[in-house]
Design an enzyme around this catalytic site. Structure first.
Site, PDB file in Angstrom:
ATOM      1  N   HIS A  87      23.358   5.261 -31.864  1.00  0.00           N
ATOM      2  CA  HIS A  87      24.694   4.890 -31.395  1.00  0.00           C
ATOM      3  C   HIS A  87      25.703   5.873 -31.988  1.00  0.00           C
ATOM      4  O   HIS A  87      25.643   6.172 -33.188  1.00  0.00           O
ATOM      5  CB  HIS A  87      25.014   3.457 -31.826  1.00  0.00           C
ATOM      6  CG  HIS A  87      26.315   2.980 -31.293  1.00  0.00           C
ATOM      7  ND1 HIS A  87      26.484   2.588 -29.979  1.00  0.00           N
ATOM      8  CD2 HIS A  87      27.536   2.864 -31.873  1.00  0.00           C
ATOM      9  CE1 HIS A  87      27.736   2.239 -29.780  1.00  0.00           C
ATOM     10  NE2 HIS A  87      28.402   2.400 -30.912  1.00  0.00           N
ATOM     11  N   SER A 147      19.623  14.589 -24.330  1.00  0.00           N
ATOM     12  CA  SER A 147      19.688  15.570 -25.419  1.00  0.00           C
ATOM     13  C   SER A 147      19.035  15.019 -26.692  1.00  0.00           C
ATOM     14  O   SER A 147      18.449  15.775 -27.469  1.00  0.00           O
ATOM     15  CB  SER A 147      21.127  16.020 -25.683  1.00  0.00           C
ATOM     16  OG  SER A 147      21.882  14.998 -26.260  1.00  0.00           O
ATOM     17  N   ASN A 148      19.126  13.717 -26.918  1.00  0.00           N
ATOM     18  CA  ASN A 148      18.413  13.148 -28.077  1.00  0.00           C
ATOM     19  C   ASN A 148      16.908  13.202 -27.866  1.00  0.00           C
ATOM     20  O   ASN A 148      16.152  13.476 -28.809  1.00  0.00           O
ATOM     21  CB  ASN A 148      18.881  11.718 -28.350  1.00  0.00           C
ATOM     22  CG  ASN A 148      20.168  11.695 -29.146  1.00  0.00           C
ATOM     23  OD1 ASN A 148      20.168  11.999 -30.344  1.00  0.00           O
ATOM     24  ND2 ASN A 148      21.270  11.388 -28.484  1.00  0.00           N
ATOM     25  N   THR A 168      17.835  -5.302 -32.237  1.00  0.00           N
ATOM     26  CA  THR A 168      17.666  -6.757 -32.256  1.00  0.00           C
ATOM     27  C   THR A 168      18.343  -7.318 -30.998  1.00  0.00           C
ATOM     28  O   THR A 168      18.880  -6.555 -30.193  1.00  0.00           O
ATOM     29  CB  THR A 168      18.333  -7.361 -33.521  1.00  0.00           C
ATOM     30  OG1 THR A 168      19.714  -6.971 -33.516  1.00  0.00           O
ATOM     31  CG2 THR A 168      17.666  -6.877 -34.788  1.00  0.00           C
ATOM     32  N   ARG A 227      20.716   0.088 -20.815  1.00  0.00           N
ATOM     33  CA  ARG A 227      20.403  -1.288 -20.422  1.00  0.00           C
ATOM     34  C   ARG A 227      20.244  -2.127 -21.677  1.00  0.00           C
ATOM     35  O   ARG A 227      19.779  -1.625 -22.701  1.00  0.00           O
ATOM     36  CB  ARG A 227      19.074  -1.334 -19.654  1.00  0.00           C
ATOM     37  CG  ARG A 227      19.153  -0.931 -18.210  1.00  0.00           C
ATOM     38  CD  ARG A 227      17.780  -1.111 -17.568  1.00  0.00           C
ATOM     39  NE  ARG A 227      17.346  -2.496 -17.546  1.00  0.00           N
ATOM     40  CZ  ARG A 227      17.612  -3.346 -16.555  1.00  0.00           C
ATOM     41  NH1 ARG A 227      18.303  -2.973 -15.510  1.00  0.00           N
ATOM     42  NH2 ARG A 227      17.175  -4.593 -16.614  1.00  0.00           N
TER      43      ARG A 227
END
Ligand code: GRF
Length: 211
Positions: free
Chosen positions: A116, A20-21, A148, A98
Site C-alpha cells: 500500500h 511494476s511491483n 486480513t 479487488r
C-alpha cells in the site's frame, strides 16, 4: 547425472494493472535476491500490462475476470483453485483492485501480502498518495502487510518512509514512494517465506538471530 533443481518457494501474484511491483519481484528472483518461484500471475483485468511483463519473463499468466462468477465468493473460490493447482504457498497482491473475501483468506491464512502506498495506518483505501498530500503530512511512504478481512489493516511486515516536498504533486510523490515499494516488497516476501516469525497481537515479530 541430471542436476536436481533446488526447490524454491512458490508464490502467486494477483494484479490488475501496470505491474511494476510484479516486475520488482521478477527482477529480485532473477538477481537471486529472492529465492522463490513466481508460479503464476493472475489479473482480474484482461488489459493489465503486468500480464505482458509476466509472459516476457516466461511466467504462467492469465486473466481471470469476475464475469461469469455469481458473487465474490465464487470468484475467490476460482482464484483459490488456480493458486492451489500451482501449489502456491504465498499470495502477493500487487495493485490488485479487488477486496479479498473470506474464501481466499481462509485458504491462505496469514499467507497473503499486500503493498500500500502510504505509511499505514495512515491513508488506507484508494488514492493514498493524494490523501497524504492533501492532509499535509511531511513524511509518507509504503507498507507491506499481511492481508486480513479489514481493508489495509493487517499486521505490518515492512515499511519505508519518504519525505513529502513542498512542490510535490500526486505524481511526484507517487513516483518517490514507488521506488521504495519496489525495494521493500521483495524484502517482505523473503521475510515471510523465511518463516521464522510470529504474530504477537498485531505485531509481526521476527525471531532473534542466533548468536
Ligand atoms: C502501487 O502503488 C501499489 O502500492 C498499489 O497499487 C499500485 C500498483 O502499481 N497497491 P503496480 O501495478 O505494481 O505498478
Amino acid at each position: 547425472m541430471t542436476p536436481v533443481p533446488f526447490p524454491t518457494r512458490r508464490i502467486g501474484v494477483l494484479i490488475s494493472g501496470r505491474g511494476s511491483n510484479l516486475q520488482s519481484m521478477i527482477d529480485a528472483v532473477a538477481e537471486r535476491r529472492l529465492h522463490a518461484t513466481i508460479a503464476v500471475v493472475i489479473s482480474n483485468r484482461a488489459d493489465a500490462a503486468g500480464l505482458t511483463r509476466a509472459r516476457a519473463a516466461g511466467i504462467d499468466a492469465f486473466c481471470l475476470g469476475p464475469r461469469g462468477h455469481a458473487d465474490r465468493d465464487a470468484y475467490d473460490a476460482a482464484l483459490v483453485d488456480q493458486l492451489r493447482a500451482r501449489r502456491v504457498e504465498l499470495v502477493c497482491l500487487a495493485g490488485f483492485m479487488r477486496l479479498v473475501g473470506p474464501r481466499l483468506l481462509e485458504a491462505f491464512p496469514n499467507r497473503i501480502l499486500n503493498i500500500h502506498p502510504s505509511l499505514l495506518p495512515a491513508f488506507p483505501g484508494l488514492d493514498a498518495q493524494r490523501q497524504a498530500l492533501e492532509h499535509g503530512v511531511r513524511i509518507s511512504g509504503a507498507t507491506v502487510h499481511l492481508v486480513t478481512a479489514e481493508l489495509d489493516n493487517g499486521p505490518i511486515v515492512v515499511q519505508a518512509a519518504v519525505p513529502v516536498h513542498d512542490d510535490d504533486t500526486v505524481d511526484t510523490l507517487a513516483a518517490r514512494i514507488l521506488i521504495e515499494e519496489h525495494r521493500i516488497y521483495p524484502e517482505a516476501i523473503r521475510d515471510v517465506l523465511a518463516g521464522d516469525w510470529s504474530l504477537h497481537g498485531r505485531r509481526f515479530v521476527r525471531a532473534p538471530l542466533p548468536l
